[in-house]
Design a protein around this motif. Structure first.
Motif, PDB file in Angstrom:
ATOM      1  N   ALA A  94      -4.256   0.830  -1.186  1.00 56.60           N
ATOM      2  CA  ALA A  94      -4.872  -0.419  -0.695  1.00 56.60           C
ATOM      3  C   ALA A  94      -4.298  -1.668  -1.356  1.00 56.60           C
ATOM      4  N   CYS A 126      -5.847   0.553   7.226  1.00 55.53           N
ATOM      5  CA  CYS A 126      -5.736   0.980   5.820  1.00 55.53           C
ATOM      6  C   CYS A 126      -6.948   1.832   5.440  1.00 55.53           C
ATOM      7  N   GLY A 127      -6.695   3.063   5.031  1.00 53.63           N
ATOM      8  CA  GLY A 127      -7.784   3.962   4.665  1.00 53.63           C
ATOM      9  C   GLY A 127      -8.592   3.447   3.490  1.00 53.63           C
ATOM     10  N   HIS A 130      -2.212  -4.106   5.196  1.00 55.10           N
ATOM     11  CA  HIS A 130      -1.853  -3.592   6.519  1.00 55.10           C
ATOM     12  C   HIS A 130      -3.079  -3.191   7.324  1.00 55.10           C
ATOM     13  N   CYS A 188       0.834  -1.194   0.000  1.00 51.34           N
ATOM     14  CA  CYS A 188       0.000   0.000   0.000  1.00 51.34           C
ATOM     15  C   CYS A 188       0.877   1.254   0.000  1.00 51.34           C
ATOM     16  N   ASP A 215       0.425   3.759   1.717  1.00 50.28           N
ATOM     17  CA  ASP A 215       0.365   4.368   3.052  1.00 50.28           C
ATOM     18  C   ASP A 215       1.775   4.729   3.554  1.00 50.28           C
TER      19      ASP A 215
HETATM   20 ZN   LIG Z   1      -3.400   1.141   2.982  1.00 53.07          ZN
END
Ligand SMILES: [Zn+2]
Length: 237
Positions: A70, A104-105, A101, A45, A47
């Motif tokens: 994602a 995760c948004g 993870h 991801c 992130d």
């Molecule tokens: Zn994520």
């Protein structure tokens, strides 16, 4: 990090890092510049809390990387597909690691029917399909963080299924024993779990310690040892 001039801080931090590395090993950057032979392809991801080389305790040159929102693996995504093909066919990496993870948004957004807006809803479509396919199981999980972790796991499973159907990966598995791993990184603890998907299943309890035999991931500048003793040990070469 100072937020008022984050880029200025990053630039000066880069100068300090480059100086430190050169001081440690005067040949460090000239060796890096001579070429790469990473052993791991990391699909993760975007992130900011999941920087693969850092959380693996490895070094520049050790991990070839593709990250997106994602960690969605779509067979028609030319970006992901090009990275996979170059890493597997040309660099001949030994491991493909797909890592989701916690927190995760993208996973949280996919659990909701609310529109994010712009191109993001289209991007999240495969993850929303995962949500729909497992709606009953996911809805039964009361804790929102746990539900987000579960959809992240299911997303990794879906991604591994796409990877295992990829022609380049199938050929590399047959010809030279390429291993494909599905994992989940827990931001709250820093530990990564092997979810047991792919053809590397059962080999690792997690990527920090192993029960059966020792395993070594060797980069050009460091060596990460996964042994029966549990915690991985990084040795500077
Ligand atoms: Zn994520």
């Amino acid at each position: 990090m100072r937020t008022e001039d984050a880029f200025g801080y990053a630039l000066s931090s880069n100068q300090a890092w480059a100086g430190y590395k050169s001081h440690q090993n005067p040949d460090y950057f000239s060796k890096l510049a001579s070429g790469q032979s990473p052993t791991i392809l990391w699909l993760g991801c975007s992130d900011s809390r999941c920087p693969e080389t850092t959380i693996l305790g490895l070094q520049p040159g050790d991990v070839f990387v593709h990250r997106n929102i994602a960690n969605i693996i779509s067979p028609t995504d030319i970006n992901t597909s090009a990275v996979i093909e170059y890493a597997v066919v040309h660099l001949k990496v030994k491991h493909v690691v797909l890592c989701g993870h916690s927190c995760c948004g993208g996973a949280v957004a996919a659990l909701s029917d609310n529109r994010v807006g712009g191109i993001l809803d289209m991007w999240l479509t495969p993850l929303r399909a995962v949500r729909n396919a497992h709606r009953e199981e996911l809805d039964a999980i009361v804790d929102q963080k746990e539900r987000a972790i579960r959809i992240a796991e299911l997303n990794v499973e879906a991604g591994i299924n796409v990877l295992m159907a990829n022609a380049s990966i199938q050929e590399a598995i047959a010809e030279r024993g390429l291993q494909v791993h599905g994992t989940l990184f827990d931001i709250g603890t820093g530990h990564m779990r092997d979810l047991g998907f792919g053809n590397g299943k059962g080999r690792h309890q997690n990527l920090r310690g192993m029960n059966d035999s020792a395993s070594v991931v060797r980069g050009k500048h460091a060596m990460l040892v996964f042994g029966a003793g549990g915690a991985g040990e990084m040795l500077a070469l």
